[in-house]
Design an enzyme around this catalytic site. Structure first.
Site, PDB file in Angstrom:
ATOM      1  N   LYS B  74       0.864  -1.179   0.000  1.00  0.00           N
ATOM      2  CA  LYS B  74       0.000   0.000   0.000  1.00  0.00           C
ATOM      3  C   LYS B  74       0.902   1.231   0.000  1.00  0.00           C
ATOM      4  CE  LYS B  74      -3.973   1.972   2.539  1.00  0.00           C
ATOM      5  NZ  LYS B  74      -4.851   1.799   3.712  1.00  0.00           N
ATOM      6  N   SER B 149      -9.796   2.007   2.700  1.00  0.00           N
ATOM      7  CA  SER B 149      -8.844   2.742   1.896  1.00  0.00           C
ATOM      8  C   SER B 149      -7.829   1.874   1.154  1.00  0.00           C
ATOM      9  CB  SER B 149      -8.081   3.724   2.790  1.00  0.00           C
ATOM     10  OG  SER B 149      -7.280   3.026   3.730  1.00  0.00           O
ATOM     11  N   SER B 173     -10.218  -0.474   6.806  1.00  0.00           N
ATOM     12  CA  SER B 173      -9.572  -0.246   5.512  1.00  0.00           C
ATOM     13  C   SER B 173      -8.902  -1.463   4.881  1.00  0.00           C
ATOM     14  CB  SER B 173      -8.527   0.864   5.640  1.00  0.00           C
ATOM     15  OG  SER B 173      -9.161   2.119   5.649  1.00  0.00           O
TER      16      SER B 173
END
Lengths: 481, 481
Positions: B74, B149, B173
């Site tokens: 990420k 996210s 997330s």
């Protein structure tokens, strides 16, 4: 009538003490003063994303040690908090400080005032990181930022508003200074900002209980300036009040050159710092074991030293006070006392007399002395044993400084030792008696003043090295035979 | 090959049926070709790092299971010299000078980094629509969001651009995008994986975790990420952990708690049916199903949207345009430098949360919002503690809705409400995962499993047992076969 018959001051101090740890409060980066700009900056100190604070255990220990030295409560849990504001020398956009659970709780110290001893209560002391330094006058169109100082550890010591004049504030500040320097947790360097203070000053009509509106004077780093700044500020407030005006709660800066304070920002423009517990750190448990470990590091403070010097070491009270109040001199004095067989009183007198005179003449201090404590103690021993007089010792001391030789070696090489050998003295005195028959007859006829004539003759022959006590005793014996 | 487990891939590598370069090359190609459709990655490494390949080979030779397995991180994990944008214009060109601890640990095991995954800006969002680098499309339906996210990580695994990706979870997330994309994702207990080098959103909630095809893959990779990190004060000393894959699907003796109120409230019949079926399967395998109550869970979303913004308002203060990140070129003074750099650099959702947070922490509101929210947080933790007195694992829906259409949710609050099942476990710091339990209307549905603090083993074991008898997690969207 003085204004102080109508008005009284109320002063509270916030003292910032830079802790003498090797590394910063949270980053592990070196924290030494005076390095080239931005050479001691870790990723954390620069506020890089993803970096996290890890507490410096030494700083925690030092703060606990301070708490013990002011008889303060040390709470079982301490919490760091963020103080949020924007400034270019504050890389994270917040300062890690403490709010609700400081490392040191309520404490107190005793100061000496004109009216006698007075207890000043300490509200709290908390750990926090310092900001970096902004330099606005170095470049034409730019400000420069030096982050070396960013993240260095401070404790902020907050007093109750209990000082009632500038002298008391200075006495309080000095007492805190003495504690932190004796504790070894602060280098005490005022010029480098290791010990600086904000003063909250208000005035009220004498006898009124309610406090007046206060102004905060920022960043005072000298004992002299703080006294002047407080006096100036109090007079400014009184003048306003007597003219029927109001005091605005504000932050002021003291300008030492002009001896005046000027407004920095008012309460209305004050930042809302949005304090909240730092979520990057868990609450820290302070165990009894941690506290007890620090108790063992508590030193003897000057007051205790003075009593010991006087009562145990039999040093004169004035000498004891001078030595005990100077941390380096006290250390030297005690080390010499341990090394030497001489009386501590002789040590004290010689240290404050001949040795201090020499340091002054050379422009050096006790920490930069070329004569170390072992050599110094060696010289003391010779004086104490009657090997040389204090007068001769003074010249030996100068030789020691210049040559780096030990006292005994200099005395031997220069033949400065006192003649204390009684057979040698006997021979000498007999010679003087034989050489001066008429004076001997005069003395024996009752003219006792002649005694000093013989002493003079003996000293002349020995260039002053005859042991005076022994000489006197032997001369009496031989003349009265 | 693209649907093989990590254990199977490792066996191919060990038996030299394929080389590390070949395996990584296959996935690297898929990253490049499928990123056009998905936009799952913000950066794709131009070529594989020679150093990483060498390390991978050495680890493979040493028998390390993860060696040679490719992944993406990420884009909020700092990767040395590789752009780490956090999905923000603020950090569009930011190349960190260091690696996050999680990145270092996975590289040490020989995993090979292929790129950086798209995300909602600074991890704020549940749809991946709040990225400065464009929306990510759900591989199951390109008209729909992948969740957020960690939407890029989830989409990349769902499209088998990589077998595994790292993610972070603050309020859901990892779990919500895993559910939306039909893969498995785990958020470990708070304190299990170091946050060092993870750009912070809300420090007290952020945890790194894994998104992968199966629970077994998640367990293997998570084991490598765990462990105490001296650079993170919130990483626990006892955080080392090793996944132990169960031998069979027997669930005898396991007590599964179900908050039936949550399931009853589900509006989507498809999600409700799939959830009930999965729980029914647990019962068939011998688990006892126990109804539980989490009385304060209704307050979780409100508390979270005070606490997380409060922390983010402070965490994001460091992005001030002074040292790194976006700096405006139109600043006439310092305040304008801050105001413009931040206005230009941050997106709308980030600005909104910074403002909410700054307000919640401001003088006069702190007690009513921040402190009240902390109390709610404690009550929710206590609810879980109580529930775990009688159950071993809690099963619940992940999201009350299926992946929604891009642009469908303009209203922020309705987006926040969609996190209501994932936020409670985040506030309590508990380990939790999402696993695929089937499809409805052609879209994947996830089930959330929540464990006791530090009990990742039990939730992963339950998911692994489920996956022995089901192949929902093995499904690949047709376009990416």
């Amino acid at each position: 009538m003085s204004i102080w018959d109508r008005w009284e001051m109320v002063i509270g101090l916030e003292i910032h003490v830079r802790l003498a740890t090797n590394s910063k409060l949270f980053s592990g980066m070196k924290a030494s003063y005076g390095a080239s700009p931005n050479s001691q900056v870790s990723f954390l100190d620069a506020g890089l994303p993803g970096t996290l604070p890890v507490i410096n255990q030494k700083a925690l220990e030092y703060a606990i040690r301070f708490g013990l030295a002011v008889d303060a409560e040390i709470p079982p849990v301490t919490v760091f908090a963020r103080k949020n504001y924007f400034y270019p020398d504050l890389p994270k956009g917040y300062q890690i400080s403490q709010m609700d659970d400081p490392i040191v709780g309520k404490g107190h110290i005793v100061i000496k005032t004109d009216e006698g001893e007075k207890t000043v209560e300490i509200t709290r002391a908390h750990l926090e990181e310092d900001a970096g330094k902004s330099i606005h006058d170095k470049y034409d169109r730019y400000s420069a930022i030096d982050l070396n100082r960013a993240g260095t550890p401070l404790i902020e010591v907050v007093s109750e508003p209990q000082m009632s004049n500038a002298k008391e504030a200075v006495a309080y500040m000095r007492e805190i200074y003495t504690r932190v320097t004796h504790l070894g947790i602060c280098d005490g360097n005022l010029q480098e900002g290791s010990f600086r203070c904000d003063a909250n000053v208000s005035v009220r009509p004498k006898g009124q209980k309610e406090l007046g509106t206060r102004a905060e004077i920022k960043n005072l780093n000298s004992f002299r300036f703080i006294e002047k700044a407080i006096n100036h500020e109090a007079k400014r407030q009184i003048k306003l009040l007597e003219a029927g005006e109001k005091i605005i709660q504000e932050t002021r800066l003291y300008d030492a050159d002009k001896d005046q304070t000027r407004s920095m920002r008012s309460k209305e423009n004050a930042n809302d710092y949005r304090y909240f517990p730092d979520p990057d750190q868990l609450p820290i448990a302070i165990t009894d074991a941690m506290i007890e470990a620090q108790r063992e590091h508590l030193p003897e403070f000057p007051e205790q030293k003075i009593q010991r010097y006087i009562n145990v070491l039999k040093v004169k009270a004035d000498d004891a006070a001078i030595i005990a109040n100077d941390i380096q001199m006290a250390a030297f004095f005690e080390a010499a006392d341990a090394q030497s067989k001489a009386d501590a009183d002789l040590n004290a007198k010689f240290l404050l007399g001949e040795f201090s005179a020499l340091l002054n003449a050379k422009g050096e201090s006790i920490t930069t002395s070329k004569i170390d404590v072992v050599s110094y103690a060696g010289l003391l021993d010779v004086v104490a044993a009657g090997g040389i007089s204090r007068k001769v010792a003074k010249t030996v001391l100068e030789d020691m400084w210049d040559s780096g030789e030990a006292a005994a070696a200099i005395i031997k090489a220069k033949g400065l030792g006192q003649i204390s050998d009684s057979s040698a003295l006997n021979e000498l005195i007999n010679q003087v008696i034989a050489d001066n028959p008429s004076q001997v007859a005069d003395y024996r006829a009752g003219n006792e003043k002649m005694f000093n004539y013989f002493i003079g003759q003996i000293m002349k022959k020995t260039k002053g090295q005859a042991n005076p006590v022994q000489t006197k005793q032997l001369l009496e014996e031989l003349l009265n035979e | 090959m693209i649907n093989l487990s990590i254990r199977a891939l490792s066996e191919l590598l060990q038996q030299k049926q394929i080389s590390i370069q070949e395996l990584c090359g296959v996935y690297h190609d898929r990253c490049q070709s499928f990123n056009v459709n998905t936009n799952a990655l913000i950066s794709i490494c131009a070529e594989l790092s020679a150093a990483e390949l060498l390390q991978a080979q050495q680890q493979l030779d040493a028998g390390e299971l993860l060696a040679g397995v490719p992944l993406v991180h990420k884009d909020l994990f700092c990767t040395q010299g590789i752009k780490t944008t956090c999905g923000s214009n603020m950090l569009a060109d930011f190349k960190p000078p260091y690696d996050a601890t999680a990145v270092t640990q996975l590289a040490a095991a020989g995993m090979v980094n292929l790129g950086k995954a798209n995300m909602d800006e600074f991890a704020m969002g549940s749809s991946n629509e709040h990225s400065a680098f464009g929306v990510v499309k759900n591989p199951w339906d390109s008209q729909r969001v992948p969740g957020g996210s960690s939407g890029g990580s989830a989409a990349a695994v769902a499209a088998r651009m990589v077998p595994v990706a790292t993610g972070t979870d603050t309020g859901g997330s990892i779990r919500q995008p895993a559910a939306f994309c039909g893969i498995t994702g785990i958020k470990p207990s708070y304190g299990r994986v170091s946050r060092h080098g993870m750009v912070a959103f809300a420090s007290s909630l952020d945890q790194a975790g894994v998104l992968a095809v199966s629970a077994d893959d998640c367990g293997l990779v998570l084991s490598q990420m765990c462990g105490h990190d001296p650079l993170d004060s919130t990483s626990l000393k006892t955080s080392t952990w090793q996944w132990d894959k169960p031998k069979d699907s027997n669930m005898q003796g396991l007590r599964v708690g179900v908050p039936h109120a949550w399931i009853d409230a589900l509006q989507d019949e498809g999600i409700k049916n799939k959830t009930t079926e999965a729980i029914e399967y647990f019962k068939q395998q011998g688990a006892s199903i126990i109804d539980i109550e989490l009385p304060h869970a209704d307050l979780a979303v409100s508390a979270y949207y005070v606490l997380a913004p409060a922390e983010c308002s402070s965490n994001l203060s460091r992005f001030d345009g002074v040292r790194f990140g976006h700096q405006t070129n139109a600043a006439e003074n310092l305040e304008a430098l801050y105001r413009k750099s931040r206005s230009e650099g941050f997106g709308e959702e980030v600005k909104k949360r910074i403002m909410i947070g700054a307000w919640a922490l401001s003088a006069g509101y702190y007690d009513a919002y921040y402190l009240k929210a902390q109390k709610v947080r404690r009550l929710i933790s206590e609810d879980f503690n109580k529930a775990f007195e009688s159950v071993d694992v809690i099963a619940s829906p992940v999201s009350p809705e299926l992946p929604f259409k891009l642009g469908e949710k303009a209203d922020g609050v309705s987006m926040y409400e969609a996190d209501k099942f994932t936020i409670p476990a985040s506030l309590a710091g508990l380990p939790c995962l999402s696993m695929p339990i089937g499809f409805t209307a052609g879209l994947p549905v996830g089930l959330q499993l929540i464990g006791r603090y530090f009990d990742e083993q039990n939730i992963l074991a339950l998911a692994d047992k489920y996956q022995l008898d089901h192949d929902h997690h093995m499904q690949i969207p047709e376009a990416f076969l």
